[in-house]
Scaffold this motif. Structure first.
Motif, PDB file in Angstrom:
ATOM      1  N   HIS A 287     -90.125 -87.141  21.833  1.00  0.00           N
ATOM      2  CA  HIS A 287     -91.567 -87.397  21.936  1.00  0.00           C
ATOM      3  C   HIS A 287     -92.255 -86.434  22.906  1.00  0.00           C
ATOM      4  O   HIS A 287     -93.403 -86.067  22.700  1.00  0.00           O
ATOM      5  N   SER A 288     -91.591 -86.036  23.981  1.00  0.00           N
ATOM      6  CA  SER A 288     -92.127 -85.090  24.970  1.00  0.00           C
ATOM      7  C   SER A 288     -93.466 -85.518  25.559  1.00  0.00           C
ATOM      8  O   SER A 288     -94.333 -84.690  25.832  1.00  0.00           O
ATOM      9  N   ILE A 289     -93.632 -86.822  25.755  1.00  0.00           N
ATOM     10  CA  ILE A 289     -94.830 -87.322  26.435  1.00  0.00           C
ATOM     11  C   ILE A 289     -94.672 -87.076  27.930  1.00  0.00           C
ATOM     12  O   ILE A 289     -93.680 -87.499  28.527  1.00  0.00           O
ATOM     13  N   PRO A 290     -95.607 -86.395  28.561  1.00  0.00           N
ATOM     14  CA  PRO A 290     -95.458 -86.104  29.994  1.00  0.00           C
ATOM     15  C   PRO A 290     -95.419 -87.372  30.830  1.00  0.00           C
ATOM     16  O   PRO A 290     -96.121 -88.349  30.546  1.00  0.00           O
ATOM     17  N   HIS A 291     -94.585 -87.358  31.839  1.00  0.00           N
ATOM     18  CA  HIS A 291     -94.510 -88.426  32.828  1.00  0.00           C
ATOM     19  C   HIS A 291     -94.709 -87.810  34.215  1.00  0.00           C
ATOM     20  O   HIS A 291     -94.344 -86.663  34.447  1.00  0.00           O
ATOM     21  N   ALA A 292     -95.259 -88.599  35.124  1.00  0.00           N
ATOM     22  CA  ALA A 292     -95.382 -88.130  36.502  1.00  0.00           C
ATOM     23  C   ALA A 292     -93.998 -87.940  37.096  1.00  0.00           C
ATOM     24  O   ALA A 292     -93.021 -88.563  36.655  1.00  0.00           O
ATOM     25  N   ALA A 338     -80.844 -93.740  10.404  1.00  0.00           N
ATOM     26  CA  ALA A 338     -79.623 -93.662  11.220  1.00  0.00           C
ATOM     27  C   ALA A 338     -79.967 -93.311  12.665  1.00  0.00           C
ATOM     28  O   ALA A 338     -79.384 -93.856  13.611  1.00  0.00           O
ATOM     29  N   LEU A 339     -80.929 -92.410  12.861  1.00  0.00           N
ATOM     30  CA  LEU A 339     -81.366 -92.059  14.207  1.00  0.00           C
ATOM     31  C   LEU A 339     -82.004 -93.277  14.875  1.00  0.00           C
ATOM     32  O   LEU A 339     -81.775 -93.538  16.068  1.00  0.00           O
ATOM     33  N   ARG A 340     -82.767 -94.033  14.122  1.00  0.00           N
ATOM     34  CA  ARG A 340     -83.400 -95.229  14.689  1.00  0.00           C
ATOM     35  C   ARG A 340     -82.358 -96.218  15.197  1.00  0.00           C
ATOM     36  O   ARG A 340     -82.534 -96.838  16.260  1.00  0.00           O
ATOM     37  N   ARG A 341     -81.283 -96.391  14.450  1.00  0.00           N
ATOM     38  CA  ARG A 341     -80.237 -97.338  14.862  1.00  0.00           C
ATOM     39  C   ARG A 341     -79.602 -96.920  16.190  1.00  0.00           C
ATOM     40  O   ARG A 341     -79.217 -97.765  16.997  1.00  0.00           O
ATOM     41  N   ALA A 342     -79.491 -95.612  16.437  1.00  0.00           N
ATOM     42  CA  ALA A 342     -78.911 -95.139  17.700  1.00  0.00           C
ATOM     43  C   ALA A 342     -79.864 -95.380  18.867  1.00  0.00           C
ATOM     44  O   ALA A 342     -79.434 -95.646  19.986  1.00  0.00           O
ATOM     45  N   LEU A 343     -81.168 -95.283  18.622  1.00  0.00           N
ATOM     46  CA  LEU A 343     -82.153 -95.441  19.686  1.00  0.00           C
ATOM     47  C   LEU A 343     -82.458 -96.907  19.998  1.00  0.00           C
ATOM     48  O   LEU A 343     -82.744 -97.257  21.148  1.00  0.00           O
ATOM     49  N   ALA A 352     -89.586 -92.663  22.033  1.00  0.00           N
ATOM     50  CA  ALA A 352     -88.882 -91.939  20.981  1.00  0.00           C
ATOM     51  C   ALA A 352     -88.775 -92.794  19.727  1.00  0.00           C
ATOM     52  O   ALA A 352     -88.907 -92.298  18.598  1.00  0.00           O
ATOM     53  N   LEU A 353     -88.543 -94.088  19.917  1.00  0.00           N
ATOM     54  CA  LEU A 353     -88.422 -95.000  18.775  1.00  0.00           C
ATOM     55  C   LEU A 353     -89.736 -95.081  18.003  1.00  0.00           C
ATOM     56  O   LEU A 353     -89.747 -95.119  16.762  1.00  0.00           O
ATOM     57  N   GLU A 354     -90.849 -95.071  18.719  1.00  0.00           N
ATOM     58  CA  GLU A 354     -92.147 -95.095  18.054  1.00  0.00           C
ATOM     59  C   GLU A 354     -92.360 -93.844  17.200  1.00  0.00           C
ATOM     60  O   GLU A 354     -92.918 -93.913  16.098  1.00  0.00           O
ATOM     61  N   VAL A 355     -91.918 -92.693  17.721  1.00  0.00           N
ATOM     62  CA  VAL A 355     -92.040 -91.450  16.959  1.00  0.00           C
ATOM     63  C   VAL A 355     -91.180 -91.506  15.695  1.00  0.00           C
ATOM     64  O   VAL A 355     -91.618 -91.105  14.608  1.00  0.00           O
ATOM     65  N   ASP A 357     -90.164 -94.246  14.132  1.00  0.00           N
ATOM     66  CA  ASP A 357     -90.751 -95.233  13.226  1.00  0.00           C
ATOM     67  C   ASP A 357     -91.936 -94.648  12.463  1.00  0.00           C
ATOM     68  O   ASP A 357     -92.097 -94.890  11.258  1.00  0.00           O
ATOM     69  N   GLU A 358     -92.775 -93.883  13.147  1.00  0.00           N
ATOM     70  CA  GLU A 358     -93.900 -93.252  12.451  1.00  0.00           C
ATOM     71  C   GLU A 358     -93.408 -92.225  11.436  1.00  0.00           C
ATOM     72  O   GLU A 358     -94.001 -92.069  10.369  1.00  0.00           O
ATOM     73  N   SER A 359     -92.329 -91.523  11.765  1.00  0.00           N
ATOM     74  CA  SER A 359     -91.769 -90.547  10.829  1.00  0.00           C
ATOM     75  C   SER A 359     -91.239 -91.242   9.584  1.00  0.00           C
ATOM     76  O   SER A 359     -91.420 -90.753   8.455  1.00  0.00           O
ATOM     77  N   LEU A 360     -90.580 -92.380   9.779  1.00  0.00           N
ATOM     78  CA  LEU A 360     -90.104 -93.163   8.624  1.00  0.00           C
ATOM     79  C   LEU A 360     -91.279 -93.597   7.752  1.00  0.00           C
ATOM     80  O   LEU A 360     -91.239 -93.459   6.516  1.00  0.00           O
ATOM     81  N   ALA A 361     -92.340 -94.110   8.383  1.00  0.00           N
ATOM     82  CA  ALA A 361     -93.512 -94.533   7.624  1.00  0.00           C
ATOM     83  C   ALA A 361     -94.147 -93.353   6.889  1.00  0.00           C
ATOM     84  O   ALA A 361     -94.616 -93.485   5.749  1.00  0.00           O
ATOM     85  N   LEU A 362     -94.144 -92.195   7.535  1.00  0.00           N
ATOM     86  CA  LEU A 362     -94.718 -90.991   6.917  1.00  0.00           C
ATOM     87  C   LEU A 362     -93.997 -90.642   5.620  1.00  0.00           C
ATOM     88  O   LEU A 362     -94.635 -90.394   4.589  1.00  0.00           O
ATOM     89  N   PHE A 363     -92.680 -90.638   5.657  1.00  0.00           N
ATOM     90  CA  PHE A 363     -91.940 -90.250   4.454  1.00  0.00           C
ATOM     91  C   PHE A 363     -91.976 -91.347   3.391  1.00  0.00           C
ATOM     92  O   PHE A 363     -91.903 -91.044   2.193  1.00  0.00           O
ATOM     93  N   ARG A 364     -92.096 -92.594   3.813  1.00  0.00           N
ATOM     94  CA  ARG A 364     -92.263 -93.657   2.812  1.00  0.00           C
ATOM     95  C   ARG A 364     -93.599 -93.526   2.098  1.00  0.00           C
ATOM     96  O   ARG A 364     -93.683 -93.710   0.886  1.00  0.00           O
ATOM     97  N   ASP A 365     -94.653 -93.166   2.855  1.00  0.00           N
ATOM     98  CA  ASP A 365     -95.942 -92.893   2.219  1.00  0.00           C
ATOM     99  C   ASP A 365     -95.858 -91.640   1.348  1.00  0.00           C
ATOM    100  O   ASP A 365     -96.434 -91.587   0.253  1.00  0.00           O
ATOM    101  N   GLY A 366     -95.146 -90.626   1.850  1.00  0.00           N
ATOM    102  CA  GLY A 366     -95.010 -89.390   1.082  1.00  0.00           C
ATOM    103  C   GLY A 366     -94.297 -89.590  -0.239  1.00  0.00           C
ATOM    104  O   GLY A 366     -94.593 -88.897  -1.228  1.00  0.00           O
ATOM    105  N   ALA A 367     -93.376 -90.531  -0.285  1.00  0.00           N
ATOM    106  CA  ALA A 367     -92.649 -90.807  -1.535  1.00  0.00           C
ATOM    107  C   ALA A 367     -93.584 -91.336  -2.613  1.00  0.00           C
ATOM    108  O   ALA A 367     -93.308 -91.190  -3.813  1.00  0.00           O
ATOM    109  N   LYS A 368     -94.711 -91.931  -2.188  1.00  0.00           N
ATOM    110  CA  LYS A 368     -95.646 -92.507  -3.158  1.00  0.00           C
ATOM    111  C   LYS A 368     -96.838 -91.590  -3.428  1.00  0.00           C
ATOM    112  O   LYS A 368     -97.619 -91.850  -4.349  1.00  0.00           O
ATOM    113  N   ALA A 369     -97.016 -90.544  -2.619  1.00  0.00           N
ATOM    114  CA  ALA A 369     -98.181 -89.669  -2.763  1.00  0.00           C
ATOM    115  C   ALA A 369     -98.074 -88.823  -4.026  1.00  0.00           C
ATOM    116  O   ALA A 369     -96.990 -88.365  -4.390  1.00  0.00           O
ATOM    117  N   ARG A 370     -99.222 -88.606  -4.671  1.00  0.00           N
ATOM    118  CA  ARG A 370     -99.222 -87.829  -5.910  1.00  0.00           C
ATOM    119  C   ARG A 370    -100.230 -86.683  -5.922  1.00  0.00           C
ATOM    120  O   ARG A 370    -100.234 -85.861  -6.837  1.00  0.00           O
TER     121      ARG A 370
END
Length: 405
Positions: A287-292, A338-343, A352-355, A357-370
């Motif tokens: 995710h590379s979200i900056p932290h203090a 599989a990556l999600r299960r490790a995290l 990282a898990l949120e990223v 999860d969004e990637s999974l949702a992206l490809f699930r939407d992409g599978a339906k896009a025409r």
């Protein structure tokens, strides 16, 4: 000037399209100052190499392209040797240095590659940024570069880090999915599709190069895939035992925290410490979200290592879909699951898990896009992915030292 017909996978891709992957407009004094400030921030503040150190130092840079980054060291007084395989980039480099009044800072220019370049000279700094991972045998390339470094000198390099480039690789994979579904096969149409998907996000970040150069150098580059990603453990394993990590961006090191400075550690102990620091942070590169400072929750190194193994497994599945140019999203979904299960079991992994999860949702939407509009909507509705960029290129300064032997 030494000439050669030697090429590489990367130069063979760049040459037909005359790509200058990292060219910067520094013609105006204000743009030169801005570029120099960014470069000094990397070199001085992150890699801990003050520019005042470089006066009259001998530096060799491999793959300098048109030389804007090298010009910063030359302006600090470094004596430069260049090894660049592409003749049109050599011409741009020479012209750039002449325009900047730096022609006298060039010792020699060689049209050659890392693999084929030969010299008996040694240098106080060896630079090789942005391409090492694309060599057919990257560890051999790293070892060869190390032989050119004088004792006490530095090897400065950058590479596509597997976890750091995760979000960018998701972009590439989603672009390939959309291009296959929409039958966009030529370079121009794929570039415009990439612009429709990612152009507004690109324009919102502090980039130093144009969208077209970024796209052609990464998501449209056929070499930009996990086969050619390179991480710190592989690089460190390729280096001789007298090389230690001096500094990096992102910072991997907690070195000698409250340890009495007269208690010396061996180079081997420092290298092991560096790897622990890497694995304690590597899942966060997803995710590379900056932290203090001090607020990044570190992973147990063994947990970080397991996450990285899961990432490489996910990449293997996703890469097979890329190589086959499949319009199926299932390989991406299986790999990401599989990556999600490790995290999932690790409390530090929430961003990282949120990223993922969004990637999974992206490809699930992409599978339906025409159509293109539905692919663009699928990408832009992923608010986190559309905000983050990751940290694709990690930078390193390794020092060849006998201090800790």
């Amino acid at each position: 000037m030494k000439t050669s017909r030697h090429g590489s996978n990367l130069s063979d891709y760049y040459a037909p399209i005359k790509l200058n992957p990292v060219g910067h407009d520094i013609a105006a004094a204000s743009k030169l100052r801005a570029h120099e400030s960014k470069r000094r921030n990397l070199v001085e503040h992150h890699l801990k190499l003050p520019l005042m150190f470089w006066k009259d130092r001998r530096v060799i840079e491999f793959g300098p392209a048109s030389g804007e980054n090298a010009a910063v060291l030359a302006r600090a007084g470094a004596r430069m040797t260049f090894v660049e395989p592409l003749d049109y980039l050599i011409s741009e480099l020479k012209s750039k240095f002449s325009q900047l009044g730096l022609a006298d800072r060039i010792e020699s220019v060689h049209q050659d590659t890392v693999e084929h370049f030969k010299t008996s000279e040694r240098y106080e700094a060896v630079y090789a940024e942005g391409f090492i991972q694309f060599l057919e045998d990257a560890p051999a390339g790293v070892r060869k570069l190390s032989t050119l470094v004088t004792p006490g000198g530095f090897l400065v390099t950058s590479m596509v880090e597997p976890a750091g480039t995760f979000i960018e690789f998701v972009k590439k994979s989603f672009l390939e999915l959309a291009a296959a579904a929409l039958h966009k096969e030529d370079g121009a149409s794929r570039l415009e599709l990439a612009r429709s998907l990612f152009g507004d996000q690109f324009s919102a970040i502090n980039h130093s190069r144009a969208f077209e150069k970024w796209a052609k150098d990464t998501i449209l580059n056929p070499l930009y895939r996990p086969r050619y990603f390179l991480d710190l453990p592989s690089t460190l394993a390729a280096l001789p035992g007298d090389f230690v990590l001096h500094a990096s961006w992102p910072n991997y090191l907690d070195r000698d925290d409250l340890v009495w400075h007269k208690n010396l550690k061996s180079a081997a102990a420092l290298r092991a410490e560096t790897l622990r620091g890497y694995y304690a942070r590597a899942p966060h590169f997803l995710h590379s979200i900056p932290h203090a400072a001090g607020e990044l929750p570190l992973f147990a190194p063994d947990d970080g290592k397991r996450v990285m193994r899961a990432l490489h497994t996910a990449y293997a599945k996703m890469e097979r879909a890329l190589v086959s140019k499949s319009a199926e999203a299932s390989a991406h979904i299986k790999g990401l699951a599989a990556l999600r299960r490790a995290l999932a079991p690790l409390p530090q992994s929430r961003p990282a898990l949120e990223v993922v999860d969004e990637s999974l949702a992206l490809f699930r939407d992409g599978a339906k896009a025409r159509d293109e509009a539905s692919f663009v909507k699928a990408w832009k509705s992923r608010k986190l992915l559309h905000t983050l960029w990751g940290s694709p290129g990690h930078h390193f300064a390794f020092q060849r030292t006998d201090l800790f032997s």
